[in-house]
Design an enzyme around this catalytic site. Structure first.
Site, PDB file in Angstrom:
ATOM      1  CE  LYS A 101      -4.562   0.585   0.375  1.00  0.00           C
ATOM      2  NZ  LYS A 101      -5.599  -0.370  -0.043  1.00  0.00           N
TER       3      LYS A 101
HETATM    4  P1  NAD Z   1     -13.057   7.435  -2.516  1.00  0.00           P
HETATM    5  O1  NAD Z   1     -12.000   8.455  -2.339  1.00  0.00           O
HETATM    6  O2  NAD Z   1     -13.576   7.159  -3.878  1.00  0.00           O
HETATM    7  O3  NAD Z   1     -14.316   7.763  -1.578  1.00  0.00           O
HETATM    8  C1  NAD Z   1     -14.190   7.937  -0.175  1.00  0.00           C
HETATM    9  C2  NAD Z   1     -15.552   8.376   0.381  1.00  0.00           C
HETATM   10  O4  NAD Z   1     -15.456   8.476   1.812  1.00  0.00           O
HETATM   11  C3  NAD Z   1     -16.001   9.750  -0.100  1.00  0.00           C
HETATM   12  O5  NAD Z   1     -17.419   9.757  -0.236  1.00  0.00           O
HETATM   13  C4  NAD Z   1     -15.578  10.689   1.047  1.00  0.00           C
HETATM   14  O6  NAD Z   1     -16.340  11.879   1.097  1.00  0.00           O
HETATM   15  C5  NAD Z   1     -15.866   9.788   2.218  1.00  0.00           C
HETATM   16  N1  NAD Z   1     -15.111  10.157   3.427  1.00  0.00           N
HETATM   17  C6  NAD Z   1     -13.830  10.549   3.498  1.00  0.00           C
HETATM   18  N2  NAD Z   1     -13.499  10.803   4.783  1.00  0.00           N
HETATM   19  C7  NAD Z   1     -14.613  10.557   5.519  1.00  0.00           C
HETATM   20  C8  NAD Z   1     -14.925  10.630   6.890  1.00  0.00           C
HETATM   21  N3  NAD Z   1     -13.996  11.030   7.793  1.00  0.00           N
HETATM   22  N4  NAD Z   1     -16.185  10.304   7.300  1.00  0.00           N
HETATM   23  C9  NAD Z   1     -17.108   9.904   6.406  1.00  0.00           C
HETATM   24  N5  NAD Z   1     -16.880   9.806   5.084  1.00  0.00           N
HETATM   25  C10 NAD Z   1     -15.640  10.131   4.646  1.00  0.00           C
HETATM   26  O7  NAD Z   1     -12.445   6.098  -1.848  1.00  0.00           O
HETATM   27  P2  NAD Z   1     -12.864   4.596  -2.165  1.00  0.00           P
HETATM   28  O8  NAD Z   1     -11.988   4.085  -3.234  1.00  0.00           O
HETATM   29  O9  NAD Z   1     -14.339   4.505  -2.278  1.00  0.00           O
HETATM   30  O10 NAD Z   1     -12.368   3.872  -0.817  1.00  0.00           O
HETATM   31  C11 NAD Z   1     -13.184   3.816   0.343  1.00  0.00           C
HETATM   32  C12 NAD Z   1     -12.660   2.729   1.264  1.00  0.00           C
HETATM   33  O11 NAD Z   1     -12.680   1.470   0.552  1.00  0.00           O
HETATM   34  C13 NAD Z   1     -11.220   2.893   1.745  1.00  0.00           C
HETATM   35  O12 NAD Z   1     -11.109   2.333   3.041  1.00  0.00           O
HETATM   36  C14 NAD Z   1     -10.429   2.032   0.765  1.00  0.00           C
HETATM   37  O13 NAD Z   1      -9.188   1.596   1.301  1.00  0.00           O
HETATM   38  C15 NAD Z   1     -11.387   0.880   0.596  1.00  0.00           C
HETATM   39  N6  NAD Z   1     -11.183   0.087  -0.623  1.00  0.00           N
HETATM   40  C16 NAD Z   1     -11.205   0.665  -1.850  1.00  0.00           C
HETATM   41  C17 NAD Z   1     -11.045  -0.123  -2.990  1.00  0.00           C
HETATM   42  C18 NAD Z   1     -11.160   0.447  -4.389  1.00  0.00           C
HETATM   43  O14 NAD Z   1     -11.149  -0.352  -5.343  1.00  0.00           O
HETATM   44  N7  NAD Z   1     -11.280   1.742  -4.570  1.00  0.00           N
HETATM   45  C19 NAD Z   1     -10.815  -1.506  -2.854  1.00  0.00           C
HETATM   46  C20 NAD Z   1     -10.800  -2.070  -1.577  1.00  0.00           C
HETATM   47  C21 NAD Z   1     -10.993  -1.259  -0.469  1.00  0.00           C
END
Ligand code: NAD
Length: 412
Positions: A101
């Site tokens: 990561k």
């Molecule tokens: P993203 O940046 O597309 O979206 C993040 C979302 O969370 C946004 O809506 C943002 O406004 C919100 N957010 C940010 N800080 C916040 C807070 N303090 N309280 C409430 N909401 C908050 O990110 P993503 O890719 O959707 O990732 C979200 C989670 O999923 C992360 O933990 C990431 O590690 C995990 N994840 C993502 C993927 C992927 O393919 N993108 C895969 C596995 C896991």
């Protein structure tokens, strides 16, 4: 070396296998950690210095694999935990990758396109030979998406030639995979459906609250809505929307024009009440899906959680203390290393297609996604049932055992 929640999840799994102290230390210690300064000229002509990070945790079962996060609050401890999560996740769903990561401590909303492109390409230049399709393969995470992956491909190809398998989550025009953008949310929705069946919750009747409406949260909402579930609450970092009869998810996605964050949810003209993130987490719903940041369910709010089932779409959204309390309260938690593994599963399929210089149709990708997750789900739930342990402990036991066996077979 290994801080916080994740070590508390790993140690009980290693205890069950009677792992020696030396092996335990090897398994939790990252293979390599890198931290470096990233200076850029900002839009006012001044110098701005950011910090880049990459933690390569383990590559016993395949090249390092893990997302890139662009977020102001990241640090090395953060990435150590998240890299470790990737190792156990890939092992649990049995795909031939290790865990990594990384990212940059920047807020993409404060930067223009040119600055983000420069930062991304400089990040790749610094890592240089440590990246590559047989070494370390980045993918999107919070604050990054297909455009950043395209810049990574470009920067890496300068010295290493055109090799699209260097990075996954790319745009389709640059040999990304059909189904990859929506894969994590798609997988979360599948797992939620199986978990509901397992907990005797009728998904057609279920009320669901989702925290985070970025890539993962928005696609999770879309697929669950398609499965007939009632998504009653969603939020982004500025707050959320609530409608007890169910939000009109297609209308909300349309209002934001694409299923990715552009407008704040609380700026949308849709019929719903406004709620805070704290209120969303403690709503009286069947299913709660944290899909944003770490540790949102913790000692301070765990007693107020009313959901019957929690599905971890974000990485490490429940602290180990809260996890224990939820288990005591009889609220099942579907762990992140299964629930959000759809993203890395389709990243693997993208890498396979890239290496074959061939592209598959979306139906084929989605079919393998569902099959891979379902196999892991069945294995995990039957193991948890037989051993009478939580799904979290079952998941970590399966994942750590596969990695330990690979280390032992390969030798040191
Ligand atoms: P993203 O940046 O597309 O979206 C993040 C979302 O969370 C946004 O809506 C943002 O406004 C919100 N957010 C940010 N800080 C916040 C807070 N303090 N309280 C409430 N909401 C908050 O990110 P993503 O890719 O959707 O990732 C979200 C989670 O999923 C992360 O933990 C990431 O590690 C995990 N994840 C993502 C993927 C992927 O393919 N993108 C895969 C596995 C896991």
């Amino acid at each position: 070396m290994m801080p916080s929640a994740i070590s508390q999840f790993i140690h009980p799994a290693l205890d069950r296998q009677g792992v020696s102290d030396e092996m335990r230390h090897l398994m939790i210690t990252p293979y390599r950690e890198i931290k470096f300064g990233l200076p850029i000229v900002d839009h006012e002509g001044g110098m701005k210095l950011y910090t880049g990070f990459r933690v390569q945790h383990n590559h016993s079962r395949g090249p390092f694999k893990g997302g890139l996060r662009f977020h102001p609050d990241v640090d090395l401890d953060h990435f150590r935990d998240l890299a470790s999560v990737m190792t156990w996740k890939c092992a649990l769903v049995d795909i031939p990758f290790g865990g990594a990561k990384g990212g940059i401590n920047c807020n993409p909303q404060d930067l223009n396109q040119q600055e983000i492109e420069t930062l991304t390409k400089r990040f790749v230049e610094r890592l240089d030979e440590m990246l590559g399709p047989d070494h370390d393969i980045p993918a999107p995470d919070m604050g990054t998406g297909p455009q950043e992956m395209a810049w990574i491909l470009e920067a890496h190809s300068q010295d290493h030639g055109f090799e699209p398998g260097t990075v996954t989550g790319k745009p389709l025009q640059l040999f990304g995979s059909e189904g990859r953008t929506q894969a994590t949310g798609h997988g979360v929705a599948f797992v939620t459906r199986w978990a509901c069946e397992n907990s005797n919750i009728d998904i057609q009747e279920a009320s669901i609250a989702i925290q985070g409406f970025g890539n993962v949260g928005s696609y999770t909402a879309q697929f669950l809505h398609d499965f007939g579930a009632r998504v009653v609450a969603i939020s982004d970092k500025d707050g959320g929307l609530y409608h007890p009869e169910g939000l009109d998810i297609p209308e909300i996605l349309k209002a934001r024009q694409q299923p990715h964050e552009k407008l704040r949810l609380n700026e949308l003209a849709v019929s719903a009440e406004q709620i805070t993130n704290e209120e969303l987490l403690t709503l009286d719903v069947e299913v709660l899906i944290p899909a944003a940041v770490e540790a949102v369910i913790n000692e301070d709010n765990v007693e107020d959680i009313q959901a019957r089932l929690i599905v971890e779409a974000a990485n490490i959204p429940v602290t180990s203390e809260a996890d224990q309390r939820l288990e005591e309260r009889g609220i099942p938690v579907i762990p992140d290393i299964l629930a959000n593994a759809g993203g890395v599963t389709v990243s693997y399929l993208e890498w396979v297609q890239n290496r074959q210089r061939y592209s598959w149709k979306e139906e084929k990708v989605n079919h393998i996604l569902e099959e891979t997750l379902h196999q892991a789900w069945n294995h995990l739930t039957s193991y948890a049932r037989e051993e009478q342990i939580s799904r979290r402990l079952a998941a970590y036991t399966i994942g750590t055992q596969r990695v330990r066996e690979a280390i032992q077979l390969r030798g040191f």
